[in-house]
Design an enzyme around this catalytic site. Structure first.
Site, mmCIF file in Angstrom:
data_model
loop_
_atom_site.group_PDB
_atom_site.id
_atom_site.type_symbol
_atom_site.label_atom_id
_atom_site.label_comp_id
_atom_site.label_asym_id
_atom_site.label_seq_id
_atom_site.Cartn_x
_atom_site.Cartn_y
_atom_site.Cartn_z
ATOM 1 N N ASP A 88 0.447 -1.113 -0.219
ATOM 2 C CA ASP A 88 0.296 0.111 0.491
ATOM 3 C C ASP A 88 0.637 1.119 0.430
ATOM 4 O OD1 ASP A 88 -2.214 -1.585 0.071
ATOM 5 O OD2 ASP A 88 -2.400 -1.614 2.162
ATOM 6 N N ARG A 95 -15.031 -1.928 -24.505
ATOM 7 C CA ARG A 95 -16.377 -1.647 -23.642
ATOM 8 C C ARG A 95 -14.839 -1.196 -22.437
ATOM 9 N NH1 ARG A 95 -15.385 -8.609 -22.777
ATOM 10 N NH2 ARG A 95 -18.500 -8.679 -24.154
HETATM 11 O O1 F6P Z 1 -2.516 -4.153 3.049
HETATM 12 C C1 F6P Z 1 -2.060 -4.806 2.347
HETATM 13 C C2 F6P Z 1 -3.571 -5.155 1.831
HETATM 14 O O2 F6P Z 1 -3.127 -6.154 0.684
HETATM 15 C C3 F6P Z 1 -4.446 -4.031 1.384
HETATM 16 O O3 F6P Z 1 -4.285 -3.801 -0.018
HETATM 17 C C4 F6P Z 1 -6.151 -4.865 1.076
HETATM 18 O O4 F6P Z 1 -6.634 -4.089 1.799
HETATM 19 C C5 F6P Z 1 -5.745 -6.103 2.229
HETATM 20 O O5 F6P Z 1 -3.958 -5.668 2.317
HETATM 21 C C6 F6P Z 1 -6.211 -7.437 2.128
HETATM 22 O O6 F6P Z 1 -6.051 -7.716 3.395
HETATM 23 P P1 F6P Z 1 -6.249 -9.152 2.887
HETATM 24 O O7 F6P Z 1 -4.773 -10.124 3.057
HETATM 25 O O8 F6P Z 1 -6.437 -9.021 5.343
HETATM 26 O O9 F6P Z 1 -7.768 -9.671 2.953
#
Ligand code: F6P
Length: 359
Positions: free
Chosen positions: A136, A171
């Site tokens: 992120d 699309r």
């Molecule tokens: O923080 C990393 C991340 O991949 C985010 O981008 C995403 O919102 C979240 O973790 C997904 O989390 P999980 O693996 O618990 O579904």
């Protein structure tokens, strides 16, 4: 002799292994004696005393390996002070494990939530080094987190693949990109993949502006449109709600739509009579081998962490600012989110070349 604890916590990403390798190789080449304790599945291993002794061999050949050799888990910061279902005080348990093993320090790889717990352990008197991992890129105090560039590569490739099929079928494609509450990944992958519209949480979208941008493309003879949409993107209407109401609205949205893409699709269908498809690369973005940039960054950060340990300097996150390693006091960065500024030069550059942000 140094006794080091290592753990990886939170969602995994590429280059966790590469970073641990940097730390341990950096220490091993400088110390005759080194003991490395690898905790299983993040803070869980520290709480319940589940660990393995690791040797230099364990860190050989893992530069390119995705995931984490230690395993990981999510242990939310807000629950750390809440006893577990057997009544165990987790903070005390972690301290006990640390002291029982007579560790000199704990090297913790993780994102924002992990960092908050790391800072709490520092406040409790443990020697801590934190290394910023996440696709992120939302950790305050560092320009870059490891994992981010590898995820940018994957999300970009997804957009690239969608381009050819979108163009063939004329699309509209919504490509939903991870990133939790921030738009770094979508912004970078969207620009790199040549998306026409980029929606990020930091710039709430107006559905009419998005529909206008699609119509404008169609008038210019471009029958297809690609939207790179952050999973945390929010409409102007929702963003304008007071905090409490927004939370309620988000919960309602989550019940109605599997993700933001489906909400956007429904809103767009009310405005445009065009064929819309959704693509969600999902956890693929966190998987596989780290890209060369991340291998270099991880080696740099891991080795810098070793440098701090050799000098017995603790209580820092190892960040990178303007290409230089920076030790950031944990109390300065813990709990802060690094968001994209709507005034960022990159946003301005993207707008100048015609990318719409729906604002
Ligand atoms: O923080 C990393 C991340 O991949 C985010 O981008 C995403 O919102 C979240 O973790 C997904 O989390 P999980 O693996 O618990 O579904």
């Amino acid at each position: 002799m140094k006794r080091i604890g290592l753990l990886t916590s939170g969602g995994d990403c590429q280059a966790l292994n590469a970073t641990m390798r940097g730390v341990v190789k950096g220490l091993a080449s400088n110390l005759d004696e080194l003991e490395v304790y690898g905790f299983d599945d993040g803070y869980k291993g520290l709480i319940y005393g589940d660990y393995r002794m690791l040797s230099a061999k364990d860190f050989s050949g893992i530069l390119t390996r995705g995931g984490t050799i230690l395993g990981t888990s999510r242990q939310p910061f807000k629950l750390m002070r809440v006893p577990d279902d057997r009544g165990l005080d987790k903070v005390e348990a972690m301290k006990q494990t640390y002291y029982k093993l007579r560790l000199d320090c704990l090297v913790i790889l993780g994102g924002n939530g992990t960092q908050k717990t790391a800072n709490m352990l520092r406040e409790e008197g443990l020697n801590i080094i934190h290394l910023p991992k996440t696709i992120d890129n939302d950790i305050w105090g560092t320009d870059m987190t490891f994992g981010f560039q590898s995820a940018v590569n994957i999300a970009t490739e997804a957009i690239d693949c969608i381009h050819t099929t979108a163009a063939s079928h004329s699309r509209i494609f919504i490509v939903e990109v991870m990133g939790h509450k921030v738009g770094w990944l979508t912004l970078h992958a969207g620009i790199a993949g040549g998306a026409d519209i980029i929606l990020i949480p930091e710039i709430p979208y107006d559905i009419d502006k998005i529909a206008d941008a699609v119509r404008k493309r169609n008038r210019a003879g471009k029958g297809f449109t690609i939207l790179a949409v952050a999973e945390g993107a929010v409409s102007k209407e929702d963003a304008a709600l007071p905090k409490k109401e927004l939370k309620k609205k988000m919960e309602e949205n989550a019940k109605k739509y599997p993700s933001v893409s489906y909400k956007l699709e429904a809103e767009l269908k009310e405005k445009l009579d065009l064929d819309i498809r959704i693509t969600i690369p999902g956890h693929m973005q966190r998987g596989g081998s780290p890209c060369p940039y991340d291998r270099v960054l991880s080696t740099h950060m891991g080795s810098a962490a070793a440098g701090l340990i050799l000098k017995d300097e603790y209580g820092y996150m190892v960040g990178i600012v303007n290409g230089k390693i920076k030790k950031v006091p944990l109390q300065e960065c813990a709990g802060k989110l690094k968001m994209v500024s709507p005034d960022d030069q990159l946003i301005k550059a993207a707008k100048r070349i015609g990318i719409s942000f729906g604002d």
